[in-house]
Design an enzyme around this catalytic site. Structure first.
Site, short mmCIF file in Angstrom:
data_model
loop_
_atom_site.label_atom_id
_atom_site.label_comp_id
_atom_site.label_asym_id
_atom_site.label_seq_id
_atom_site.Cartn_x
_atom_site.Cartn_y
_atom_site.Cartn_z
N LYS A 1 -27.25 -16.01 14.32
CA LYS A 1 -27.57 -14.16 14.00
C LYS A 1 -27.99 -13.72 13.65
CE LYS A 1 -24.38 -11.76 16.89
NZ LYS A 1 -22.90 -11.95 18.25
N SER B 1 -23.03 -10.53 22.65
CA SER B 1 -24.22 -10.54 21.55
C SER B 1 -25.56 -11.23 20.83
CB SER B 1 -23.64 -9.17 20.74
OG SER B 1 -22.90 -10.15 19.83
N SER C 1 -18.82 -12.18 22.24
CA SER C 1 -20.15 -12.89 22.03
C SER C 1 -20.24 -13.97 21.50
CB SER C 1 -19.88 -11.58 20.53
OG SER C 1 -21.01 -10.75 21.45
N1 GLN Z 1 -19.65 -7.47 24.86
C1 GLN Z 1 -18.17 -6.86 24.02
C2 GLN Z 1 -18.97 -5.69 23.11
O1 GLN Z 1 -19.64 -5.58 23.46
C3 GLN Z 1 -18.57 -8.23 22.71
C4 GLN Z 1 -19.42 -8.59 22.03
C5 GLN Z 1 -18.52 -9.26 20.22
O2 GLN Z 1 -17.77 -10.78 20.50
N2 GLN Z 1 -19.53 -9.00 19.59
O3 GLN Z 1 -18.09 -5.65 22.38
#
Ligand code: GLN
Length: 485
Positions: free
Chosen positions: A78, A153, A177
């Site tokens: 990532k 994400s 994420s």
């Molecule tokens: N969807 C969650 C957020 O927007 C989790 C994102 C993540 O785990 N980085 O914060």
């Protein structure tokens, strides 16, 4: 060259025996990325030249007969991981032109084994999102249906795997994420216990929740990668100094006699029928393998989303204060004075969702509101953690859906942030509690994969992976490949 195998363990055999070379395999993946990335957009950066050099070095090491299991394996990470000499954008315009001066520990540990980095993967800006639509590099398309989101994400990390553009990837999970995109793209994703993997060199979103983990095509591959990246790191004061077991050693231990809890709050109305059905079938698989299934309760589940979106935004507002146009990344306007430069750089550099969260977090931390929001959220977090502790007095593992639905359409939730946040309902409690969980493919909603979540006790990743392996061995969901693959 014949198509390389889809698991690390198989490819390792072939590399060791000399049937395939790391250079050949790397060329294959680079070509695959070139062919499919215009449709999927999983890669932000492809580092072909460095990858071929690393592959040549891996081949030399393989020739000595002394190569570790990740030597010559093509991976991608990532774009939140610092990777020396490569652009690292974190999905943001504000890090435009930023080149990492060093490697994140988790990636460094893979590199040390001779793994080949193919490139950096698309993501929601600063890991804020559930659909990968908040990226300065544009959305990622789900390889199972290009009109749909891959989840977020770590959307690029999941989609690249599903599109056979890499053999494994690294992601981060602050509120789901890794697990949610793994579920949406039909791959395995592990969110380790907080402190299990070093966060050094990983760009911070919400530091008390962020955790690094692997995504892979099989449970064994995920176990192998976790073993490689886990463990104490003096450079991260929150990494925990407790021994890393060999996750592959007892992977086939099975689930006979294991007590698996179904938290009643996770089997709610609003769960898509196909998800409900696939998870119900998975429960029957576990029962037939000899696990004992019991109902449990996590009574504070309803407060998790509100609690998470206060704590995560509060921490983000603090972490993102460092992007000021002075030290790295984008700088807008040079001659209007310092304050104006800060304002203009941040206004031009951050996307809408990141701005929304900085404002929410700043508000929650501001004097007069701190007690009512941030402090209250911290207390609720403790109660949520207690829910898990209590459940784990009764059972070894918890089994739940990963998300209420399968991959939704691109654009479907972008106008309604609250609706988007609600899709994290089954994943954020795990981060608030700090424990470990994983997602693995367990069914189908038409064309689209459904994910199963297993949640384990803190630092019980070995048991979690064993339970996942038992399911994988009894089913063939992990063998099904996306049409684009
Ligand atoms: N969807 C969650 C957020 O927007 C989790 C994102 C993540 O785990 N980085 O914060």
């Amino acid at each position: 060259m014949s198509f390389p195998p889809t698991s690390i363990t198989q490819l390792h055999q072939q590399l060791r025996s000399g049937r395939l070379s790391a250079v050949e395999v790397t060329r294959h993946f680079l070509q695959r990325i070139e062919q499919t990335n215009p449709q999927v957009n999983a890669f932000i950066t492809v580092c072909a030249e460095q990858a071929l050099q690393a592959a040549a070095a891996a081949d030399r090491q393989l020739a000595t007969g002394e190569a570790p299991p990740l030597c010559g394996i093509p991976l991608a990470v990532k774009d939140i991981f610092n990777t020396e000499g490569l652009a690292t954008s974190c999905g943001s315009r504000i890090l435009h032109n930023y080149i990492s001066p060093y490697d994140a520990t988790a990636f460094a540990r893979l590199k040390q084994q001779g793994a080949v980095l193919l490139g950096k993967l698309n993501m929601d800006e600063f890991a804020m999102g559930s659909s990968n639509e908040n990226s300065a590099s544009g959305p990622v398309h789900n390889p199972w249906d290009l009109q749909r989101v891959p989840g977020g994400s770590s959307g690029g990390s999941a989609a690249a795997l599903a599109a056979s553009q890499a053999l494994a990837t690294l992601g981060t999970d602050t509120g789901g994420s890794i697990r949610q995109p793994a579920a949406f793209c039909g791959v395995v994703g592990v969110k380790p216990t907080y402190g299990r993997v070093s966060r050094y060199g990983v760009i911070a979103y919400a530091s008390s929740l962020d955790q690094v983990g692997p995504l892979a095509n099989t449970v064994a591959d995920a176990a192998l990668l976790l073993g490689a990246i886990a463990g104490y790191d003096a450079a991260d004061s929150t990494s925990v100094d407790c021994p890393v077991p060999d996750y592959l050693a007892d992977l086939n231990a099975g689930v006979k006699g294991l007590k698996i809890g179904l938290p009643q709050e996770y089997f709610i109305e609003g769960l898509a029928p196909a998800v409900k059905q696939a998870v119900a079938a998975a429960i029957e698989v576990y029962r037939s393998l000899g696990a004992e299934i019991v109902e449990v309760s996590l009574p504070r589940t309803a407060y998790a989303i509100a609690c998470y979106y206060l704590i995560a935004t509060a921490e983000a507002s603090s972490n993102l204060a460092r992007y000021d146009g002075v030290r790295f990344g984008l700088r807008e306007q040079q001659d209007g004075g310092l304050l104006q430069m800060y304002e203009q750089s941040r206004a031009a550099g951050f996307g809408a969702e990141v701005k929304r969260r900085i404002m929410l977090g700043t508000y929650a931390l501001s004097s007069g509101y701190y007690d009512a929001y941030y402090l209250k959220a911290q207390k609720v977090r403790t109660l949520i953690r207690e829910d898990f502790n209590r459940a784990f007095e009764q059972v070894d593992l918890l089994l739940t859906p990963v998300a209420p639905t399968t991959a939704f359409a691109l654009g479907e939730k972008t106008d309604d942030p609250l609706h988007m946040y609600l899709s994290d309902i089954f994943t954020v409690p795990v981060n608030l509690a700090g424990t470990c969980a994983l997602s693995l493919p367990c069914g189908r909603d038409g064309q689209l994969p459904v994910g199963l979540q297993l949640i384990g006790k803190p630092f019980a990743e070995a048991q979690l992976l064993q339970a996942a392996q038992a399911f994988e061995s009894a089913t063939d969901w992990h063998l099904q490949r996306a049409p684009l693959a």
